[in-house]
Scaffold this motif. Structure first.
Motif, PDB file in Angstrom:
ATOM      1  N   GLN A  28       0.841  -1.364   0.080  1.00 18.08           N
ATOM      2  CA  GLN A  28       0.058  -0.036  -0.031  1.00 18.08           C
ATOM      3  C   GLN A  28       0.907   1.168   0.118  1.00 18.08           C
ATOM      4  O   GLN A  28       1.862   1.207   0.596  1.00 18.08           O
ATOM      5  N   GLU A  29       0.590   2.226  -0.773  1.00 18.54           N
ATOM      6  CA  GLU A  29       1.383   3.390  -0.871  1.00 18.54           C
ATOM      7  C   GLU A  29       1.547   4.052   0.685  1.00 18.54           C
ATOM      8  O   GLU A  29       0.789   4.136   1.291  1.00 18.54           O
ATOM      9  N   ASN A  30       2.813   4.172   1.277  1.00 23.14           N
ATOM     10  CA  ASN A  30       3.287   4.458   2.258  1.00 23.14           C
ATOM     11  C   ASN A  30       2.888   3.802   3.417  1.00 23.14           C
ATOM     12  O   ASN A  30       3.366   3.829   4.755  1.00 23.14           O
ATOM     13  N   VAL A  97      -0.449   6.811   5.696  1.00 24.63           N
ATOM     14  CA  VAL A  97      -1.434   6.781   4.435  1.00 24.63           C
ATOM     15  C   VAL A  97      -1.871   8.502   4.512  1.00 24.63           C
ATOM     16  O   VAL A  97      -1.904   8.928   3.501  1.00 24.63           O
ATOM     17  N   GLN A 100       0.715  10.961   4.040  1.00 25.64           N
ATOM     18  CA  GLN A 100       1.616  10.576   2.670  1.00 25.64           C
ATOM     19  C   GLN A 100       3.027  10.370   3.075  1.00 25.64           C
ATOM     20  O   GLN A 100       3.801  11.212   2.671  1.00 25.64           O
ATOM     21  N   PHE A 363     -10.890  -3.952   4.863  1.00 22.85           N
ATOM     22  CA  PHE A 363      -9.912  -3.340   3.833  1.00 22.85           C
ATOM     23  C   PHE A 363      -8.635  -3.957   3.880  1.00 22.85           C
ATOM     24  O   PHE A 363      -7.871  -4.364   2.999  1.00 22.85           O
ATOM     25  N   PHE A 367      -7.012  -6.068   0.748  1.00 24.35           N
ATOM     26  CA  PHE A 367      -5.624  -5.915   0.364  1.00 24.35           C
ATOM     27  C   PHE A 367      -4.678  -7.025   0.373  1.00 24.35           C
ATOM     28  O   PHE A 367      -4.110  -7.352  -0.604  1.00 24.35           O
TER      29      PHE A 367
ATOM     30  N   THR B  49      -8.412  10.185  -3.769  1.00 21.30           N
ATOM     31  CA  THR B  49      -7.595  10.959  -2.997  1.00 21.30           C
ATOM     32  C   THR B  49      -6.015  10.771  -2.953  1.00 21.30           C
ATOM     33  O   THR B  49      -5.706   9.793  -3.055  1.00 21.30           O
ATOM     34  N   PRO B  50      -5.409  11.813  -2.803  1.00 22.42           N
ATOM     35  CA  PRO B  50      -4.250  11.773  -2.836  1.00 22.42           C
ATOM     36  C   PRO B  50      -3.654  10.814  -1.388  1.00 22.42           C
ATOM     37  O   PRO B  50      -4.400  10.932  -0.496  1.00 22.42           O
ATOM     38  N   GLY B  51      -2.622   9.951  -1.538  1.00 22.89           N
ATOM     39  CA  GLY B  51      -2.542   9.005  -0.449  1.00 22.89           C
ATOM     40  C   GLY B  51      -3.505   7.846  -0.254  1.00 22.89           C
ATOM     41  O   GLY B  51      -3.422   7.335   0.531  1.00 22.89           O
ATOM     42  N   CYS B  52      -4.201   7.503  -1.498  1.00 24.12           N
ATOM     43  CA  CYS B  52      -5.204   6.573  -1.423  1.00 24.12           C
ATOM     44  C   CYS B  52      -4.404   5.147  -1.283  1.00 24.12           C
ATOM     45  O   CYS B  52      -3.483   5.033  -2.107  1.00 24.12           O
ATOM     46  N   PRO B  53      -4.865   4.547  -0.476  1.00 17.03           N
ATOM     47  CA  PRO B  53      -3.850   3.401  -0.094  1.00 17.03           C
ATOM     48  C   PRO B  53      -3.872   2.303  -1.104  1.00 17.03           C
ATOM     49  O   PRO B  53      -3.168   1.493  -1.108  1.00 17.03           O
ATOM     50  N   MET B  54      -4.857   2.360  -2.004  1.00 15.98           N
ATOM     51  CA  MET B  54      -5.144   1.347  -3.279  1.00 15.98           C
ATOM     52  C   MET B  54      -4.347   1.913  -4.416  1.00 15.98           C
ATOM     53  O   MET B  54      -4.449   1.030  -5.382  1.00 15.98           O
TER      54      MET B  54
END
Lengths: 459, 101
Positions: A28-30, A97, A100, A363, A367, B49-54
Motif C-alpha cells: 500500500q502506498e506508504n 497513509v 503521505q 480493507f 488488500f 484522493t492523494p495518499g489513497c492506499p489502493m
C-alpha cells in the motif's frame, strides 16, 4: 457492445485457480505491512471478547461503585486491551497513509506490540488480584511500549508532507497519551511512595479524562476528519472550524485536568463547557461534511461511527451535570459518574472504534488477499466480505442496551444491569461473527474468473 | 461483431474495480487519458484522493488487464494529481451505481 466477444491474449497471467496465491506482492502506498496493524487488531478483538464474557459474569460492574478491583481491572481490559490496541494499530496504518509519508520504523512497532501485549495483560491481572506492586511493574512495561509508540509516530509526523489539522490532532493525542500514561504510573507509584499531596481519587479522575478526551476523542476526531470524507466522498467543509474545535478541546482539557486535580468546582464547570463547546464545533463540522457527501448510502461502519458521535451529546450532558458546582455528592450522582464513564468509554469511543473497524479490517484483509489479483480475477467488494444483516442486529442490540445500562447504573439495579450486560455481550458477539466472516477471506480468498468483454460487467 | 482497439482498452479498464466503492475506474472517472503507440499503451489516471492506499494495487490492476490484450507489449500507467479527482467526474452510470440523486 455484445458481451463475451473481446479477444484477450491467452499467454498472459490469468486468475489463479489454486491457493495460496502469492500475497501482498504490492505495498500500500506508504502504509506498513498489513500484518503490523492486524496484529494489534487481533489482540484487540480477543480482549473485546474476553471483556464481554467478563461483563456477563460480573454485571454488577455497572451497578456498584466503580473504585473496586474487578471494575478497575475490567476497565483496563477494555481500555488498554481493546481501545488502545486498536488505536495503536490504526495509527500505524493510517498516519503514513493519511499524511503521505512512511512509518519511521516497522521493526520498532513490532517490538512495541509485544511489550504492549505483555504490559496490558499483566496490568489487568494485577488489578484483578489487586497487587499494586505488580501493577507498577507491568505499568512500567506498558509505559515503555507507549514511549516507543509515541516516538515512532512523532518521527513519522516530522516527515509529513502536509502537516494539516489532522496531523495536529494526532500529534496532540500523542502528547496526551504520554501525559496519561505518566499520570497512571505516578498514581501507582504514589501507593508506595506517597509523593502526591492531592486526592488520589481526583488524580484517577484526571487520568481517566486525559485518556478518554485527550487520546481517544482527539484521535477519533482527527482521523474522522480524513476518513469520513474519504469514505463518503465528501471533503472537510471548513479547516478553520476544525482548528477551532482542536483548540477548544485542548484548552478545555488542560483547564479540566487542573480543575479536577486541584478540586476547583467552578473552574471545572467552565472547563467542561469549553470541552463541550469544542465537541459541538467538531460535531457541526461533521454534519456539514456528511451533508456535502456525494455517496448517498451510509454503510454500517459509518452508521456506527456517526451514532458514536451523537452519543457525545448525552455524555457531555452527564459531564456538565457532574461538573456543575452545586451538584451534591449523593449515591445518585456517584452512579451518574458510572453512567458518564460508560457512555464515554463504550458509547462514544468503543462504538466509534467498532465503526471504524468495520471499514479498516475488511480493507486490510481485502488488500492482503486480493490486491495482487486486481484485473486478473473477479473479486469480492470490501462491503461483500461481511454481513450487513449481522451488523444491523449488533447495532440495534447495542442501542437497546443503552437504556438498560442507564437504568441499571443509576438505580443500582443488578437485574437490569444483568440484562444490559447480556445485551452488550450479544452485540459484541455479533460484531465478532462479522469480523470472523471477514477474516475467512484472509484464510481462503474467493475469486472467480473475469467475465471479459461485458461492458460494465466489472461494476 | 468486431471492436476497435480503443473499445477493447476501455472494456478492459472497466474490469479494474475500486474495492471500497465497488465501481470500475472508468465509471469512477479516474481515467484521464489513454495513448496508444503501436504495441505500447500509456494510461494517465488519478485516484479518488492523494495518499489513497489502493494506489499501487489499482495501477497494477490496470497493467494486468491491459497486458492481457492482444497486441499489447508494454503498458505505462501514470498516476497524476492534477486536476484532482472530484465526484463530478463520475459517469452517469457511476453516479447511478453510487446512488447519487
Amino acid at each position: 457492445m455484445e458481451a463475451g466477444s473481446l479477444s484477450f491474449g491467452a499467454v498472459k497471467p490469468a486468475c489463479p485457480q489454486r491457493y495460496p496465491v502469492q500475497r501482498a506482492q504490492l505495498a500500500q502506498e506508504n502504509a506498513p505491512s498489513t500484518r503490523l496493524p492486524m496484529g494489534f487488531f487481533l489482540f484487540a478483538l480477543v480482549a473485546l471478547a474476553a471483556g464481554a464474557v467478563w461483563l456477563v459474569a460480573e454485571p454488577q460492574a455497572f451497578a456498584e461503585y466503580h473504585y473496586r478491583p474487578h471494575t478497575v481491572a475490567m476497565a483496563h481490559l477494555f481500555i488498554l486491551g481493546f481501545i488502545l490496541s486498536v488505536v495503536m494499530g490504526a495509527t500505524y496504518q493510517m498516519v503514513p497513509v493519511a499524511l503521505q509519508t512512511k512509518l519511521f520504523s516497522e521493526r520498532l512497532a513490532q517490538w512495541q506490540w509485544g511489550l504492549h501485549a505483555i504490559g496490558a495483560i499483566g496490568m489487568v491481572v494485577s488489578f484483578y488480584i489487586w497487587n499494586l506492586k505488580q501493577v507498577g511493574h507491568f505499568g512500567s512495561l506498558e509505559f515503555v511500549a507507549m514511549l516507543l509508540f509515541v516516538y515512532n509516530i512523532v518521527r513519522t509526523l516530522r516527515h509529513a508532507h502536509q502537516p494539516d489539522v489532522v496531523a495536529k490532532f494526532i500529534a496532540l493525542a500523542m502528547l496526551w497519551l504520554f501525559v496519561t500514561m505518566s499520570v497512571g504510573l505516578l498514581i501507582a507509584a504514589n501507593k508506595f511512595w506517597p509523593i502526591l499531596p492531592e486526592s488520589p481519587l481526583a488524580l484517577m479522575h484526571a487520568h481517566a479524562h486525559l485518556g478518554v478526551i485527550g487520546i481517544f476523542v482527539m484521535l477519533l476526531a482527527g482521523v474522522s476528519l480524513r476518513l469520513v470524507p474519504m469514505f463518503a466522498l465528501s471533503e472537510v467543509q471548513s479547516p478553520v472550524r476544525a482548528t477551532v474545535a482542536l483548540v477548544l478541546l485542548n484548552v478545555g482539557l488542560v483547564d479540566l485536568i487542573g480543575a479536577i486535580v486541584f478540586q476547583q468546582r467552578v473552574a471545572k464547570f467552565g472547563a467542561a463547557l469549553t470541552v463541550s463547546f469544542g465537541l459541538l464545533v467538531y460535531g457541526f463540522e461533521m454534519v456539514k461534511i456528511v451533508k456535502a457527501r456525494k455517496r448517498k448510502a451510509i454503510d454500517w461502519g459509518l452508521r456506527y461511527f456517526f451514532t458514536a458521535l451523537w452519543l457525545l451529546a448525552p455524555t457531555a450532558i452527564c459531564g456538565l451535570i457532574l461538573a456543575w458546582p452545586e451538584t451534591p455528592l449523593t449515591p445518585l450522582t456517584v452512579q451518574l459518574e458510572n453512567l458518564y464513564a460508560f457512555l464515554g468509554i463504550f458509547g462514544v469511543v468503543t462504538l466509534g472504534i467498532v465503526g471504524m473497524l468495520h471499514k479498516i479490517i475488511p480493507f486490510l484483509v481485502w488488500f492482503q488477499s486480493y490486491s495482487p489479483l486486481i484485473g486478473r480475477c473477479k473479486l469480492p467488494a470490501v462491503s461483500e466480505m461481511s454481513s450487513p444483516r449481522v451488523a444491523a442486529w449488533s447495532y440495534f442490540i447495542f442501542l437497546g442496551a443503552l437504556p438498560a445500562v442507564a437504568v441499571g447504573t443509576l438505580f443500582q439495579n443488578k437485574d437490569v444491569a444483568r440484562i444490559a450486560s447480556a445485551l452488550i455481550a450479544s452485540a459484541v458477539f455479533l460484531f465478532l461473527v462479522n469480523m470472523t466472516l471477514v477474516l475467512r477471506h484472509w484464510v481462503q480468498p474467493r475469486t472467480e474468473a473475469l467475465s471479459v468483454g461485458t461492458k460494465g460487467a466489472a461494476a | 461483431m468486431t471492436f476497435t482497439f480503443d473499445e477493447k482498452v476501455e472494456s478492459a479498464l472497466r474490469l479494474v474495480i475500486d474495492p471500497e466503492l465497488n465501481l470500475n475506474i472508468v465509471d469512477l472517472g479516474l481515467v484521464y487519458g489513454v495513448e496508444v503507440d503501436g504495441a505500447k499503451v500509456k494510461v494517465t489516471m488519478t485516484m479518488t484522493t492523494p495518499g489513497c492506499p489502493m494506489h499501487e494495487a489499482i495501477a497494477e490492476g490496470v497493467r494486468n488487464v491491459l497486458a492481457q490484450l492482444d497486441g499489447v507489449s508494454e503498458v505505462d500507467v501514470a498516476v497524476v494529481w492534477e486536476p484532482p479527482w472530484n465526484p463530478d467526474m463520475l459517469t452517469a452510470d457511476g453516479r447511478a451505481q453510487l446512488g447519487f440523486s
